[in-house]
Design an enzyme around this catalytic site. Structure first.
Site, PDB file in Angstrom:
ATOM      1  N   ASP A  30       0.846  -1.190   0.000  1.00 11.70           N
ATOM      2  CA  ASP A  30       0.000   0.000   0.000  1.00 11.70           C
ATOM      3  C   ASP A  30       0.884   1.245   0.000  1.00 11.70           C
ATOM      4  O   ASP A  30       2.075   1.181   0.330  1.00 11.70           O
ATOM      5  CB  ASP A  30      -0.905  -0.053   1.231  1.00 11.70           C
ATOM      6  CG  ASP A  30      -1.907   1.085   1.277  1.00 11.70           C
ATOM      7  OD1 ASP A  30      -2.345   1.553   0.202  1.00 11.70           O
ATOM      8  OD2 ASP A  30      -2.255   1.517   2.393  1.00 11.70           O
TER       9      ASP A  30
ATOM     10  N   ASP B 110      -0.510   5.049   0.901  1.00 10.83           N
ATOM     11  CA  ASP B 110      -0.878   5.995   1.959  1.00 10.83           C
ATOM     12  C   ASP B 110      -0.801   5.330   3.324  1.00 10.83           C
ATOM     13  O   ASP B 110      -1.424   4.297   3.568  1.00 10.83           O
ATOM     14  CB  ASP B 110      -2.288   6.540   1.724  1.00 10.83           C
ATOM     15  CG  ASP B 110      -2.365   7.423   0.488  1.00 10.83           C
ATOM     16  OD1 ASP B 110      -1.730   8.487   0.496  1.00 10.83           O
ATOM     17  OD2 ASP B 110      -3.045   7.035  -0.481  1.00 10.83           O
TER      18      ASP B 110
END
Length: 261
Positions: A13, A15
């Site tokens: 991922d 963020d």
């Protein structure tokens, strides 16, 4: 022996894992450079659809993390493809989201409809953006009441940012689902569409882990995809929340650098 030694591939991922807003998280860039230097296969997977995948890839390269444009898969691209498959090429869509997300929906083969035409669209396709307003909510509600199908990039309620989380796509989608009585089909994490696309990019990797900061999307999605899961504590989830999750992540580390220790 480092945790990363157990794997030859990672879905990671962005963020809350690599950066927070415009700021790289401490040690993240060096950790990623080390993983790539060790020959690990990496695909970055994000529900954030504000920018096109190639823009996120360029931002990584600006931090001297050498990845190709095709190594970033967004919930926006996955949702656009899902909506086009469900509705059919040439169908119409009222799109709520940033310009890059609207471009993705158009590129997938749907015709964008706004204003009065939006109320008669075949699909309503949603991603969070800061300009979301009552007019968009009204158009989406009317379209859905008339029979449109609802799609969303995620149910993530917030987006990690310096100084505090911002409302995410899940907050926008909740308003639309509440007003229309319809439930969205999700194209991003934790649903399989994004994971299948990302995993297909690294077919040679045999032991692949999902690395993320949110149990409900990253960890749950990785688990459903049959991957080992690694939660980092640099984003949306505390250690107590991670350890009390059912089921919990397979591994918990403080940040990306924790993969190397």
């Amino acid at each position: 022996m480092a945790l990363a030694d157990d794997f030859d591939g990672f879905l990671i991922d962005l963020d809350g894992v690599v950066w927070e807003g415009r700021e790289l998280l401490p040690g993240a860039a060096q950790a990623l450079r080390s993983l790539l230097g060790a020959g690990k296969e990496i695909v970055f997977v994000t529900n954030n659809s504000v920018r096109a995948p190639e823009k996120y890839a360029q931002r990584l390269r600006d931090a001297e993390i050498e990845v190709g444009d095709d190594r970033v898969v967004t919930g926006g691209a996955a949702t656009a493809r899902l909506a086009a498959e469900r509705v059919g090429a040439g169908g119409t869509a009222f799109v709520i989201g940033a310009p890059a997300f609207k471009d993705a929906v158009s590129a997938a083969g749907l015709k964008l409809a706004d204003g009065e035409a939006g109320m008669a669209a075949d699909a309503v396709v949603v991603s969070g953006h800061r300009e979301f307003d009552y007019g968009e909510l009204l158009t989406a509600t009317r379209a859905l009441q008339a029979g449109a199908t609802l799609f969303g990039t995620s149910h993530d309620p917030t987006l990690p940012m310096p100084g505090g989380a911002l409302p995410g796509t899940g907050a926008v989608l909740a308003a639309i689902e509440t007003a229309s009585g319809k439930e969205a089909e999700i194209g991003g994490k934790p649903e399989p569409h994004l994971f299948e696309r990302a995993r297909a990019l690294i077919p040679g990797a045999e032991q692949v882990a999902m690395v993320g900061d949110r149990v409900s999307s990253d960890i749950e999605g990785g688990r459903r995809a049959g991957l080992e899961t690694i939660l980092v504590l640099s984003g949306a989830t505390s250690r107590d929340e991670a350890e009390s999750a059912a089921p919990p992540p397979d591994h918990i580390v403080d940040d990306l650098a924790g993969l190397l220790t």
